[in-house]
Design a protein around this motif. Structure first.
Motif, PDB file in Angstrom:
ATOM      1  N   LYS A   1      36.668  37.458  25.193  1.00  0.00           N
ATOM      2  CA  LYS A   1      38.015  37.951  25.461  1.00  0.00           C
ATOM      3  C   LYS A   1      38.227  38.137  26.968  1.00  0.00           C
ATOM      4  CE  LYS A   1      38.489  40.584  21.145  1.00  0.00           C
ATOM      5  NZ  LYS A   1      38.733  41.938  20.576  1.00  0.00           N
ATOM      6  N   VAL A   2      39.470  37.958  27.400  1.00  0.00           N
ATOM      7  CA  VAL A   2      39.802  38.167  28.805  1.00  0.00           C
ATOM      8  C   VAL A   2      39.684  39.658  29.116  1.00  0.00           C
ATOM      9  CG1 VAL A   2      41.586  37.974  30.575  1.00  0.00           C
ATOM     10  CG2 VAL A   2      41.383  36.201  28.819  1.00  0.00           C
ATOM     11  N   SER A   3      38.859  39.983  30.103  1.00  0.00           N
ATOM     12  CA  SER A   3      38.669  41.381  30.491  1.00  0.00           C
ATOM     13  C   SER A   3      39.347  41.701  31.820  1.00  0.00           C
ATOM     14  CB  SER A   3      37.176  41.708  30.595  1.00  0.00           C
ATOM     15  OG  SER A   3      36.542  40.850  31.539  1.00  0.00           O
ATOM     16  N   ASP A   4      39.610  40.663  32.619  1.00  0.00           N
ATOM     17  CA  ASP A   4      40.286  40.868  33.896  1.00  0.00           C
ATOM     18  C   ASP A   4      40.758  39.512  34.402  1.00  0.00           C
ATOM     19  OD1 ASP A   4      41.335  42.135  36.096  1.00  0.00           O
ATOM     20  OD2 ASP A   4      39.432  42.928  36.827  1.00  0.00           O
ATOM     21  N   TYR A   5      41.535  39.530  35.455  1.00  0.00           N
ATOM     22  CA  TYR A   5      41.990  38.277  36.059  1.00  0.00           C
ATOM     23  C   TYR A   5      42.297  38.506  37.531  1.00  0.00           C
ATOM     24  CZ  TYR A   5      46.505  40.492  34.927  1.00  0.00           C
ATOM     25  OH  TYR A   5      47.544  41.381  34.807  1.00  0.00           O
ATOM     26  N   ALA A   6      42.290  37.423  38.280  1.00  0.00           N
ATOM     27  CA  ALA A   6      42.579  37.482  39.716  1.00  0.00           C
ATOM     28  C   ALA A   6      43.906  36.799  39.982  1.00  0.00           C
ATOM     29  CB  ALA A   6      41.467  36.811  40.512  1.00  0.00           C
ATOM     30  N   VAL A   7      44.740  37.452  40.796  1.00  0.00           N
ATOM     31  CA  VAL A   7      46.077  36.978  41.114  1.00  0.00           C
ATOM     32  C   VAL A   7      46.157  36.579  42.581  1.00  0.00           C
ATOM     33  CG1 VAL A   7      48.529  37.580  41.152  1.00  0.00           C
ATOM     34  CG2 VAL A   7      47.044  38.540  39.401  1.00  0.00           C
ATOM     35  N   GLU A   8      46.793  35.452  42.850  1.00  0.00           N
ATOM     36  CA  GLU A   8      47.083  35.077  44.227  1.00  0.00           C
ATOM     37  C   GLU A   8      48.355  35.819  44.620  1.00  0.00           C
ATOM     38  OE1 GLU A   8      46.850  30.900  46.406  1.00  0.00           O
ATOM     39  OE2 GLU A   8      48.729  31.147  45.307  1.00  0.00           O
TER      40      GLU A   8
ATOM     41  N   TYR B   1      50.601  33.885  40.938  1.00  0.00           N
ATOM     42  CA  TYR B   1      50.021  33.119  39.838  1.00  0.00           C
ATOM     43  C   TYR B   1      48.615  33.635  39.549  1.00  0.00           C
ATOM     44  CZ  TYR B   1      53.660  29.531  39.756  1.00  0.00           C
ATOM     45  OH  TYR B   1      54.855  28.864  39.629  1.00  0.00           O
ATOM     46  N   VAL B   2      48.283  33.735  38.268  1.00  0.00           N
ATOM     47  CA  VAL B   2      46.911  34.059  37.876  1.00  0.00           C
ATOM     48  C   VAL B   2      46.052  32.838  38.176  1.00  0.00           C
ATOM     49  CG1 VAL B   2      45.371  34.612  35.958  1.00  0.00           C
ATOM     50  CG2 VAL B   2      47.647  35.664  36.079  1.00  0.00           C
ATOM     51  N   GLN B   3      45.062  32.994  39.036  1.00  0.00           N
ATOM     52  CA  GLN B   3      44.226  31.874  39.453  1.00  0.00           C
ATOM     53  C   GLN B   3      42.897  31.815  38.715  1.00  0.00           C
ATOM     54  OE1 GLN B   3      45.123  29.417  41.357  1.00  0.00           O
ATOM     55  NE2 GLN B   3      47.089  30.259  41.987  1.00  0.00           N
ATOM     56  N   LYS B   4      42.438  32.969  38.258  1.00  0.00           N
ATOM     57  CA  LYS B   4      41.123  32.990  37.595  1.00  0.00           C
ATOM     58  C   LYS B   4      41.114  34.082  36.526  1.00  0.00           C
ATOM     59  CE  LYS B   4      37.488  32.093  40.086  1.00  0.00           C
ATOM     60  NZ  LYS B   4      36.921  30.885  39.425  1.00  0.00           N
ATOM     61  N   MET B   5      40.499  33.777  35.406  1.00  0.00           N
ATOM     62  CA  MET B   5      40.311  34.753  34.338  1.00  0.00           C
ATOM     63  C   MET B   5      38.830  35.090  34.226  1.00  0.00           C
ATOM     64  SD  MET B   5      42.699  33.230  31.261  1.00  0.00           S
ATOM     65  CE  MET B   5      41.483  31.921  30.977  1.00  0.00           C
ATOM     66  N   TYR B   6      38.549  36.333  33.866  1.00  0.00           N
ATOM     67  CA  TYR B   6      37.178  36.760  33.644  1.00  0.00           C
ATOM     68  C   TYR B   6      37.029  37.127  32.172  1.00  0.00           C
ATOM     69  CZ  TYR B   6      37.098  36.717  38.668  1.00  0.00           C
ATOM     70  OH  TYR B   6      37.192  36.307  39.973  1.00  0.00           O
ATOM     71  N   VAL B   7      36.111  36.441  31.507  1.00  0.00           N
ATOM     72  CA  VAL B   7      35.952  36.574  30.066  1.00  0.00           C
ATOM     73  C   VAL B   7      34.656  37.313  29.761  1.00  0.00           C
ATOM     74  CG1 VAL B   7      35.710  35.327  27.887  1.00  0.00           C
ATOM     75  CG2 VAL B   7      37.239  34.445  29.673  1.00  0.00           C
TER      76      VAL B   7
ATOM     77  N   SER C   1      22.737  38.391  29.973  1.00  0.00           N
ATOM     78  CA  SER C   1      22.863  39.033  31.282  1.00  0.00           C
ATOM     79  C   SER C   1      23.974  40.077  31.280  1.00  0.00           C
ATOM     80  CB  SER C   1      23.169  37.997  32.368  1.00  0.00           C
ATOM     81  OG  SER C   1      24.439  37.415  32.166  1.00  0.00           O
ATOM     82  N   GLY C   2      24.883  39.997  30.310  1.00  0.00           N
ATOM     83  CA  GLY C   2      25.948  40.986  30.211  1.00  0.00           C
ATOM     84  C   GLY C   2      27.074  40.781  31.194  1.00  0.00           C
ATOM     85  N   GLY C   3      27.067  39.684  31.928  1.00  0.00           N
ATOM     86  CA  GLY C   3      28.100  39.436  32.921  1.00  0.00           C
ATOM     87  C   GLY C   3      29.333  38.788  32.330  1.00  0.00           C
ATOM     88  N   ASN C   4      30.340  38.608  33.185  1.00  0.00           N
ATOM     89  CA  ASN C   4      31.575  37.959  32.771  1.00  0.00           C
ATOM     90  C   ASN C   4      31.554  36.480  33.135  1.00  0.00           C
ATOM     91  OD1 ASN C   4      32.577  40.341  31.811  1.00  0.00           O
ATOM     92  ND2 ASN C   4      33.842  40.784  33.590  1.00  0.00           N
TER      93      ASN C   4
END
Length: 197
Positions: free
Chosen positions: A133-140, A145-151, A160-163
């Motif tokens: 699931k999407v947990s966060d995202y990065a906006v320009e 615009y949303v440039q990157k999603m963190y799942v 590893s427990g990372g996104n």
């Protein structure tokens, strides 16, 4: 006034930022904007709180934000084009009069009706592999615009427990229930197969 930061915000911002400056392009995580103070450049004070993003599901552009106005406690909309800057102290606008009643924004009617939420959206690949699931995202911040999603992946899939970071160019389809992206393994194999002679 901003606790501890009102005078520094007013002085630094007025000295180094011209009123005609355009918001510079840089990536910010959603947490740097959402639930942060809305700051007036004219008065140097907090005029509200940025609460919920209004995301266009067709292109993942943040068209604006629902904000809670400090003086009236009304929920109004801040259109993204009225954002002057995004600082650690909060989101900067010229003044609180840029906040608008939802009914007045006719051009945003369809986007508002979609009520699209990116956080918590399921993500899977074109071959139906569930990524999480999407947990966060990065906006320009220049274009919003949303440039990157963190799942966030299941612990069974990611020890590893990372996104998992997914670029907007990898998105194939967006629906009400999920986001479909390119098969990430294919991309890895493609790069792995190119070996210098």
């Amino acid at each position: 006034m901003f606790p501890e930061t009102s005078s520094s915000f007013t002085i630094i911002y007025s000295c180094f930022v011209c009123p005609r400056c355009i918001l510079s392009d840089m990536l910010q995580l959603s947490g740097m904007i959402i639930n942060h103070p809305l700051l007036s450049l004219r008065t140097g004070t907090q005029v509200g709180v940025v609460e919920t993003p209004i995301i266009n599901p067709n292109n993942l552009k943040i068209e604006g934000f629902f904000c809670r106005e400090d003086s009236s406690k009304r929920e109004l909309i801040l259109v993204s084009q009225d954002i002057r800057d995004v600082l650690p102290q909060g989101v900067v606008v010229n003044d609180q009069d840029v906040l608008t009643e939802p009914e007045e924004l006719v051009r945003m009617k369809d986007v508002l009706a979609a009520n699209f939420e990116l956080i918590g959206k399921h993500v899977e690949t074109t071959d139906k592999t569930k990524l999480g699931k999407v947990s966060d995202y990065a906006v320009e911040t220049g274009s919003m615009y949303v440039q990157k999603m963190y799942v966030t992946q299941s612990i069974f899939k990611n020890f590893s427990g990372g996104n998992l970071g997914i670029d907007r160019t990898q998105i194939v389809e967006i629906t009400d229930k999920k986001i479909v992206v390119q098969d990430l393994r294919q991309k890895v194999h493609a790069h792995a197969g190119v070996v210098p002679a």
